[in-house]
Design a protein around this motif. Structure first.
Motif, short mmCIF file in Angstrom:
data_model
loop_
_atom_site.label_atom_id
_atom_site.label_comp_id
_atom_site.label_asym_id
_atom_site.label_seq_id
_atom_site.Cartn_x
_atom_site.Cartn_y
_atom_site.Cartn_z
N THR A 140 -3.34 -10.24 -15.24
CA THR A 140 -3.25 -9.05 -16.02
C THR A 140 -3.07 -9.39 -17.38
OG1 THR A 140 -1.09 -8.12 -16.00
CG2 THR A 140 -2.58 -7.51 -13.90
N SER A 147 0.70 -1.09 -9.62
CA SER A 147 1.13 -0.30 -8.44
C SER A 147 1.76 0.84 -9.08
CB SER A 147 1.86 -0.71 -7.22
OG SER A 147 3.07 -0.82 -7.78
N ARG A 177 -4.35 -13.04 -9.66
CA ARG A 177 -3.15 -12.70 -9.06
C ARG A 177 -2.52 -11.37 -9.26
NH1 ARG A 177 0.35 -17.68 -7.92
NH2 ARG A 177 -0.85 -17.75 -6.03
N PHE A 178 -1.95 -10.53 -8.52
CA PHE A 178 -1.13 -9.35 -8.73
C PHE A 178 0.11 -9.67 -9.23
CE2 PHE A 178 -4.60 -7.63 -6.05
CZ PHE A 178 -4.72 -6.39 -6.51
N GLU A 183 0.04 -4.82 -4.83
CA GLU A 183 -1.36 -4.48 -4.94
C GLU A 183 -1.72 -2.99 -4.03
OE1 GLU A 183 -3.47 -6.28 -1.53
OE2 GLU A 183 -2.38 -7.83 -2.07
N SER A 184 -2.97 -2.85 -4.14
CA SER A 184 -3.46 -1.83 -3.06
C SER A 184 -4.70 -2.14 -2.46
CB SER A 184 -3.73 -0.20 -3.65
OG SER A 184 -4.74 -0.53 -4.73
N HIS A 185 -5.22 -1.72 -1.58
CA HIS A 185 -6.49 -1.98 -0.81
C HIS A 185 -7.69 -1.77 -1.87
CE1 HIS A 185 -4.96 -3.14 3.10
NE2 HIS A 185 -4.35 -2.22 3.11
N LEU A 187 -7.47 -1.44 -5.37
CA LEU A 187 -7.45 -2.40 -6.46
C LEU A 187 -8.12 -3.87 -5.87
CD1 LEU A 187 -4.17 -1.71 -8.13
CD2 LEU A 187 -6.25 -1.29 -9.09
N ARG A 188 -7.43 -4.12 -4.77
CA ARG A 188 -8.13 -5.64 -4.28
C ARG A 188 -9.60 -5.48 -4.17
NH1 ARG A 188 -4.86 -9.20 -1.71
NH2 ARG A 188 -5.86 -10.87 -0.92
N VAL A 198 -8.69 -13.20 -5.25
CA VAL A 198 -7.21 -12.73 -5.37
C VAL A 198 -6.42 -13.90 -4.75
CG1 VAL A 198 -5.58 -11.21 -4.82
CG2 VAL A 198 -7.89 -10.37 -5.35
N ASP A 200 -3.35 -15.03 -3.03
CA ASP A 200 -2.27 -14.56 -2.33
C ASP A 200 -1.04 -15.83 -2.58
OD1 ASP A 200 -3.17 -12.26 -1.72
OD2 ASP A 200 -4.00 -12.91 0.26
#
Length: 283
Positions: A140, A147, A177-178, A183-185, A187-188, A198, A200
């Motif tokens: 970001t 979130s 990477r968040f 995260e959310s589904h 956004l992913r 992404v 993890d």
């Protein structure tokens, strides 16, 4: 004036809380030279600035593993005793450059998830990370908790960060990477549609805790022993990370682990909507 600017930059980096909001209160100390044991037949060499708290091992190394070309998270399959070294939140002068020097000493590469704002402030250092052959990702623009934002605001943060890192490094951003692993589904999926993989986390070093470098190293190795392989999360904004890194890499090498280099392979259409079941995020 320059000194004030540098101190301000480091203060901004210190304000970034890594990927957890949990803190510890124990004092931050350094690994002493006597705690770093060189394998038989090797000499201890020191970093260019003569920092005795961060010795580097001289001589040939056998830690570098294969190069893994991926176009989606589903391609990111690691074998037993394979690791990926990932670093979040930089770049920061005096920290990121030390991490780069240590990686070079051991002949391995990492994956750097850069905060867009930091990359803008230090474009030469960001470019060096890319020129050294490391994988480049974004984190970001201002290390926002996505979130807590609306979907549109969150995606604006993602896009702005990606553009800033791309401009600073002079190369395409392939990974994301968040921050806080929040995260959310939705956004992913949207980030995957931008042709970003992404990243993890399998092994959280928790180097953002105020603890000793030796504790960070031991925690990382303990988690790795349980899993056998995985993506290691570290942060190149912390002094303790650069301090403990030579010891960690020596441990990995001594136990037969290999560091995998990531390369992004472009596809005709985004295919990274499917998450691999092999990766369970830790917080």
């Amino acid at each position: 004036m320059y000194r004030f600017f540098v101190l301000s930059c480091i203060a901004l980096a210190a304000a970034l809380s890594g990927c957890s909001t949990t803190k510890q209160s124990s004092p931050d100390t350094s690994i002493k030279t006597s705690s770093v044991i060189a394998p038989e037949g090797r000499k201890l060499a020191y970093s260019a600035d003569g920092d005795a708290a961060a010795p580097l091992l001289a001589g040939p190394h056998h830690l570098a593993g294969r190069t893994l070309e991926i176009s989606s998270l589903a391609d990111l399959k690691l074998h037993d005793k394979e690791v990926i070294l990932s670093f979040d939140d930089g770049p920061v002068p005096g920290r990121t450059d030390k991490v780069l020097a240590i990686l070079d000493q051991f002949g391995v590469k990492g994956a750097f998830m850069m905060v867009g704002q930091m990359a803008e402030m230090h474009p030469a250092l960001a470019r060096k990370v890319a020129m050294d052959g490391n994988a480049i990702g974004s984190h970001t623009y201002r290390h926002a908790n996505l979130s807590a934002l609306s979907f549109d605001a969150a995606m604006a943060e993602v896009t702005k960060g990606e553009m800033a890192v791309t401009k600073a490094t002079g190369t395409d951003v392939a990974f994301f990477r968040f921050p806080y692993l929040a995260e959310s589904h939705r956004l992913r999926a949207a980030i995957a549609m931008r042709d970003l993989v992404v990243m993890d986390v399998d092994i959280d070093s928790k180097d953002y805790f105020t603890t000793t470098p030796a504790s960070v190293m031991q925690r990382t190795m303990n988690l790795l022993h349980k899993r056998g392989s995985g993506i290691i999360l570290m942060h190149d904004i912390h002094k303790r990370t650069a301090t403990m890194l030579p010891t960690l890499l020596s441990k990995l090498e001594g136990e037969g682990y290999k560091v995998v280099t990531l390369k992004f392979r472009k596809t005709q259409a985004p295919s990274n909507l499917v998450a691999s079941a092999d990766f369970v995020m830790t917080r």
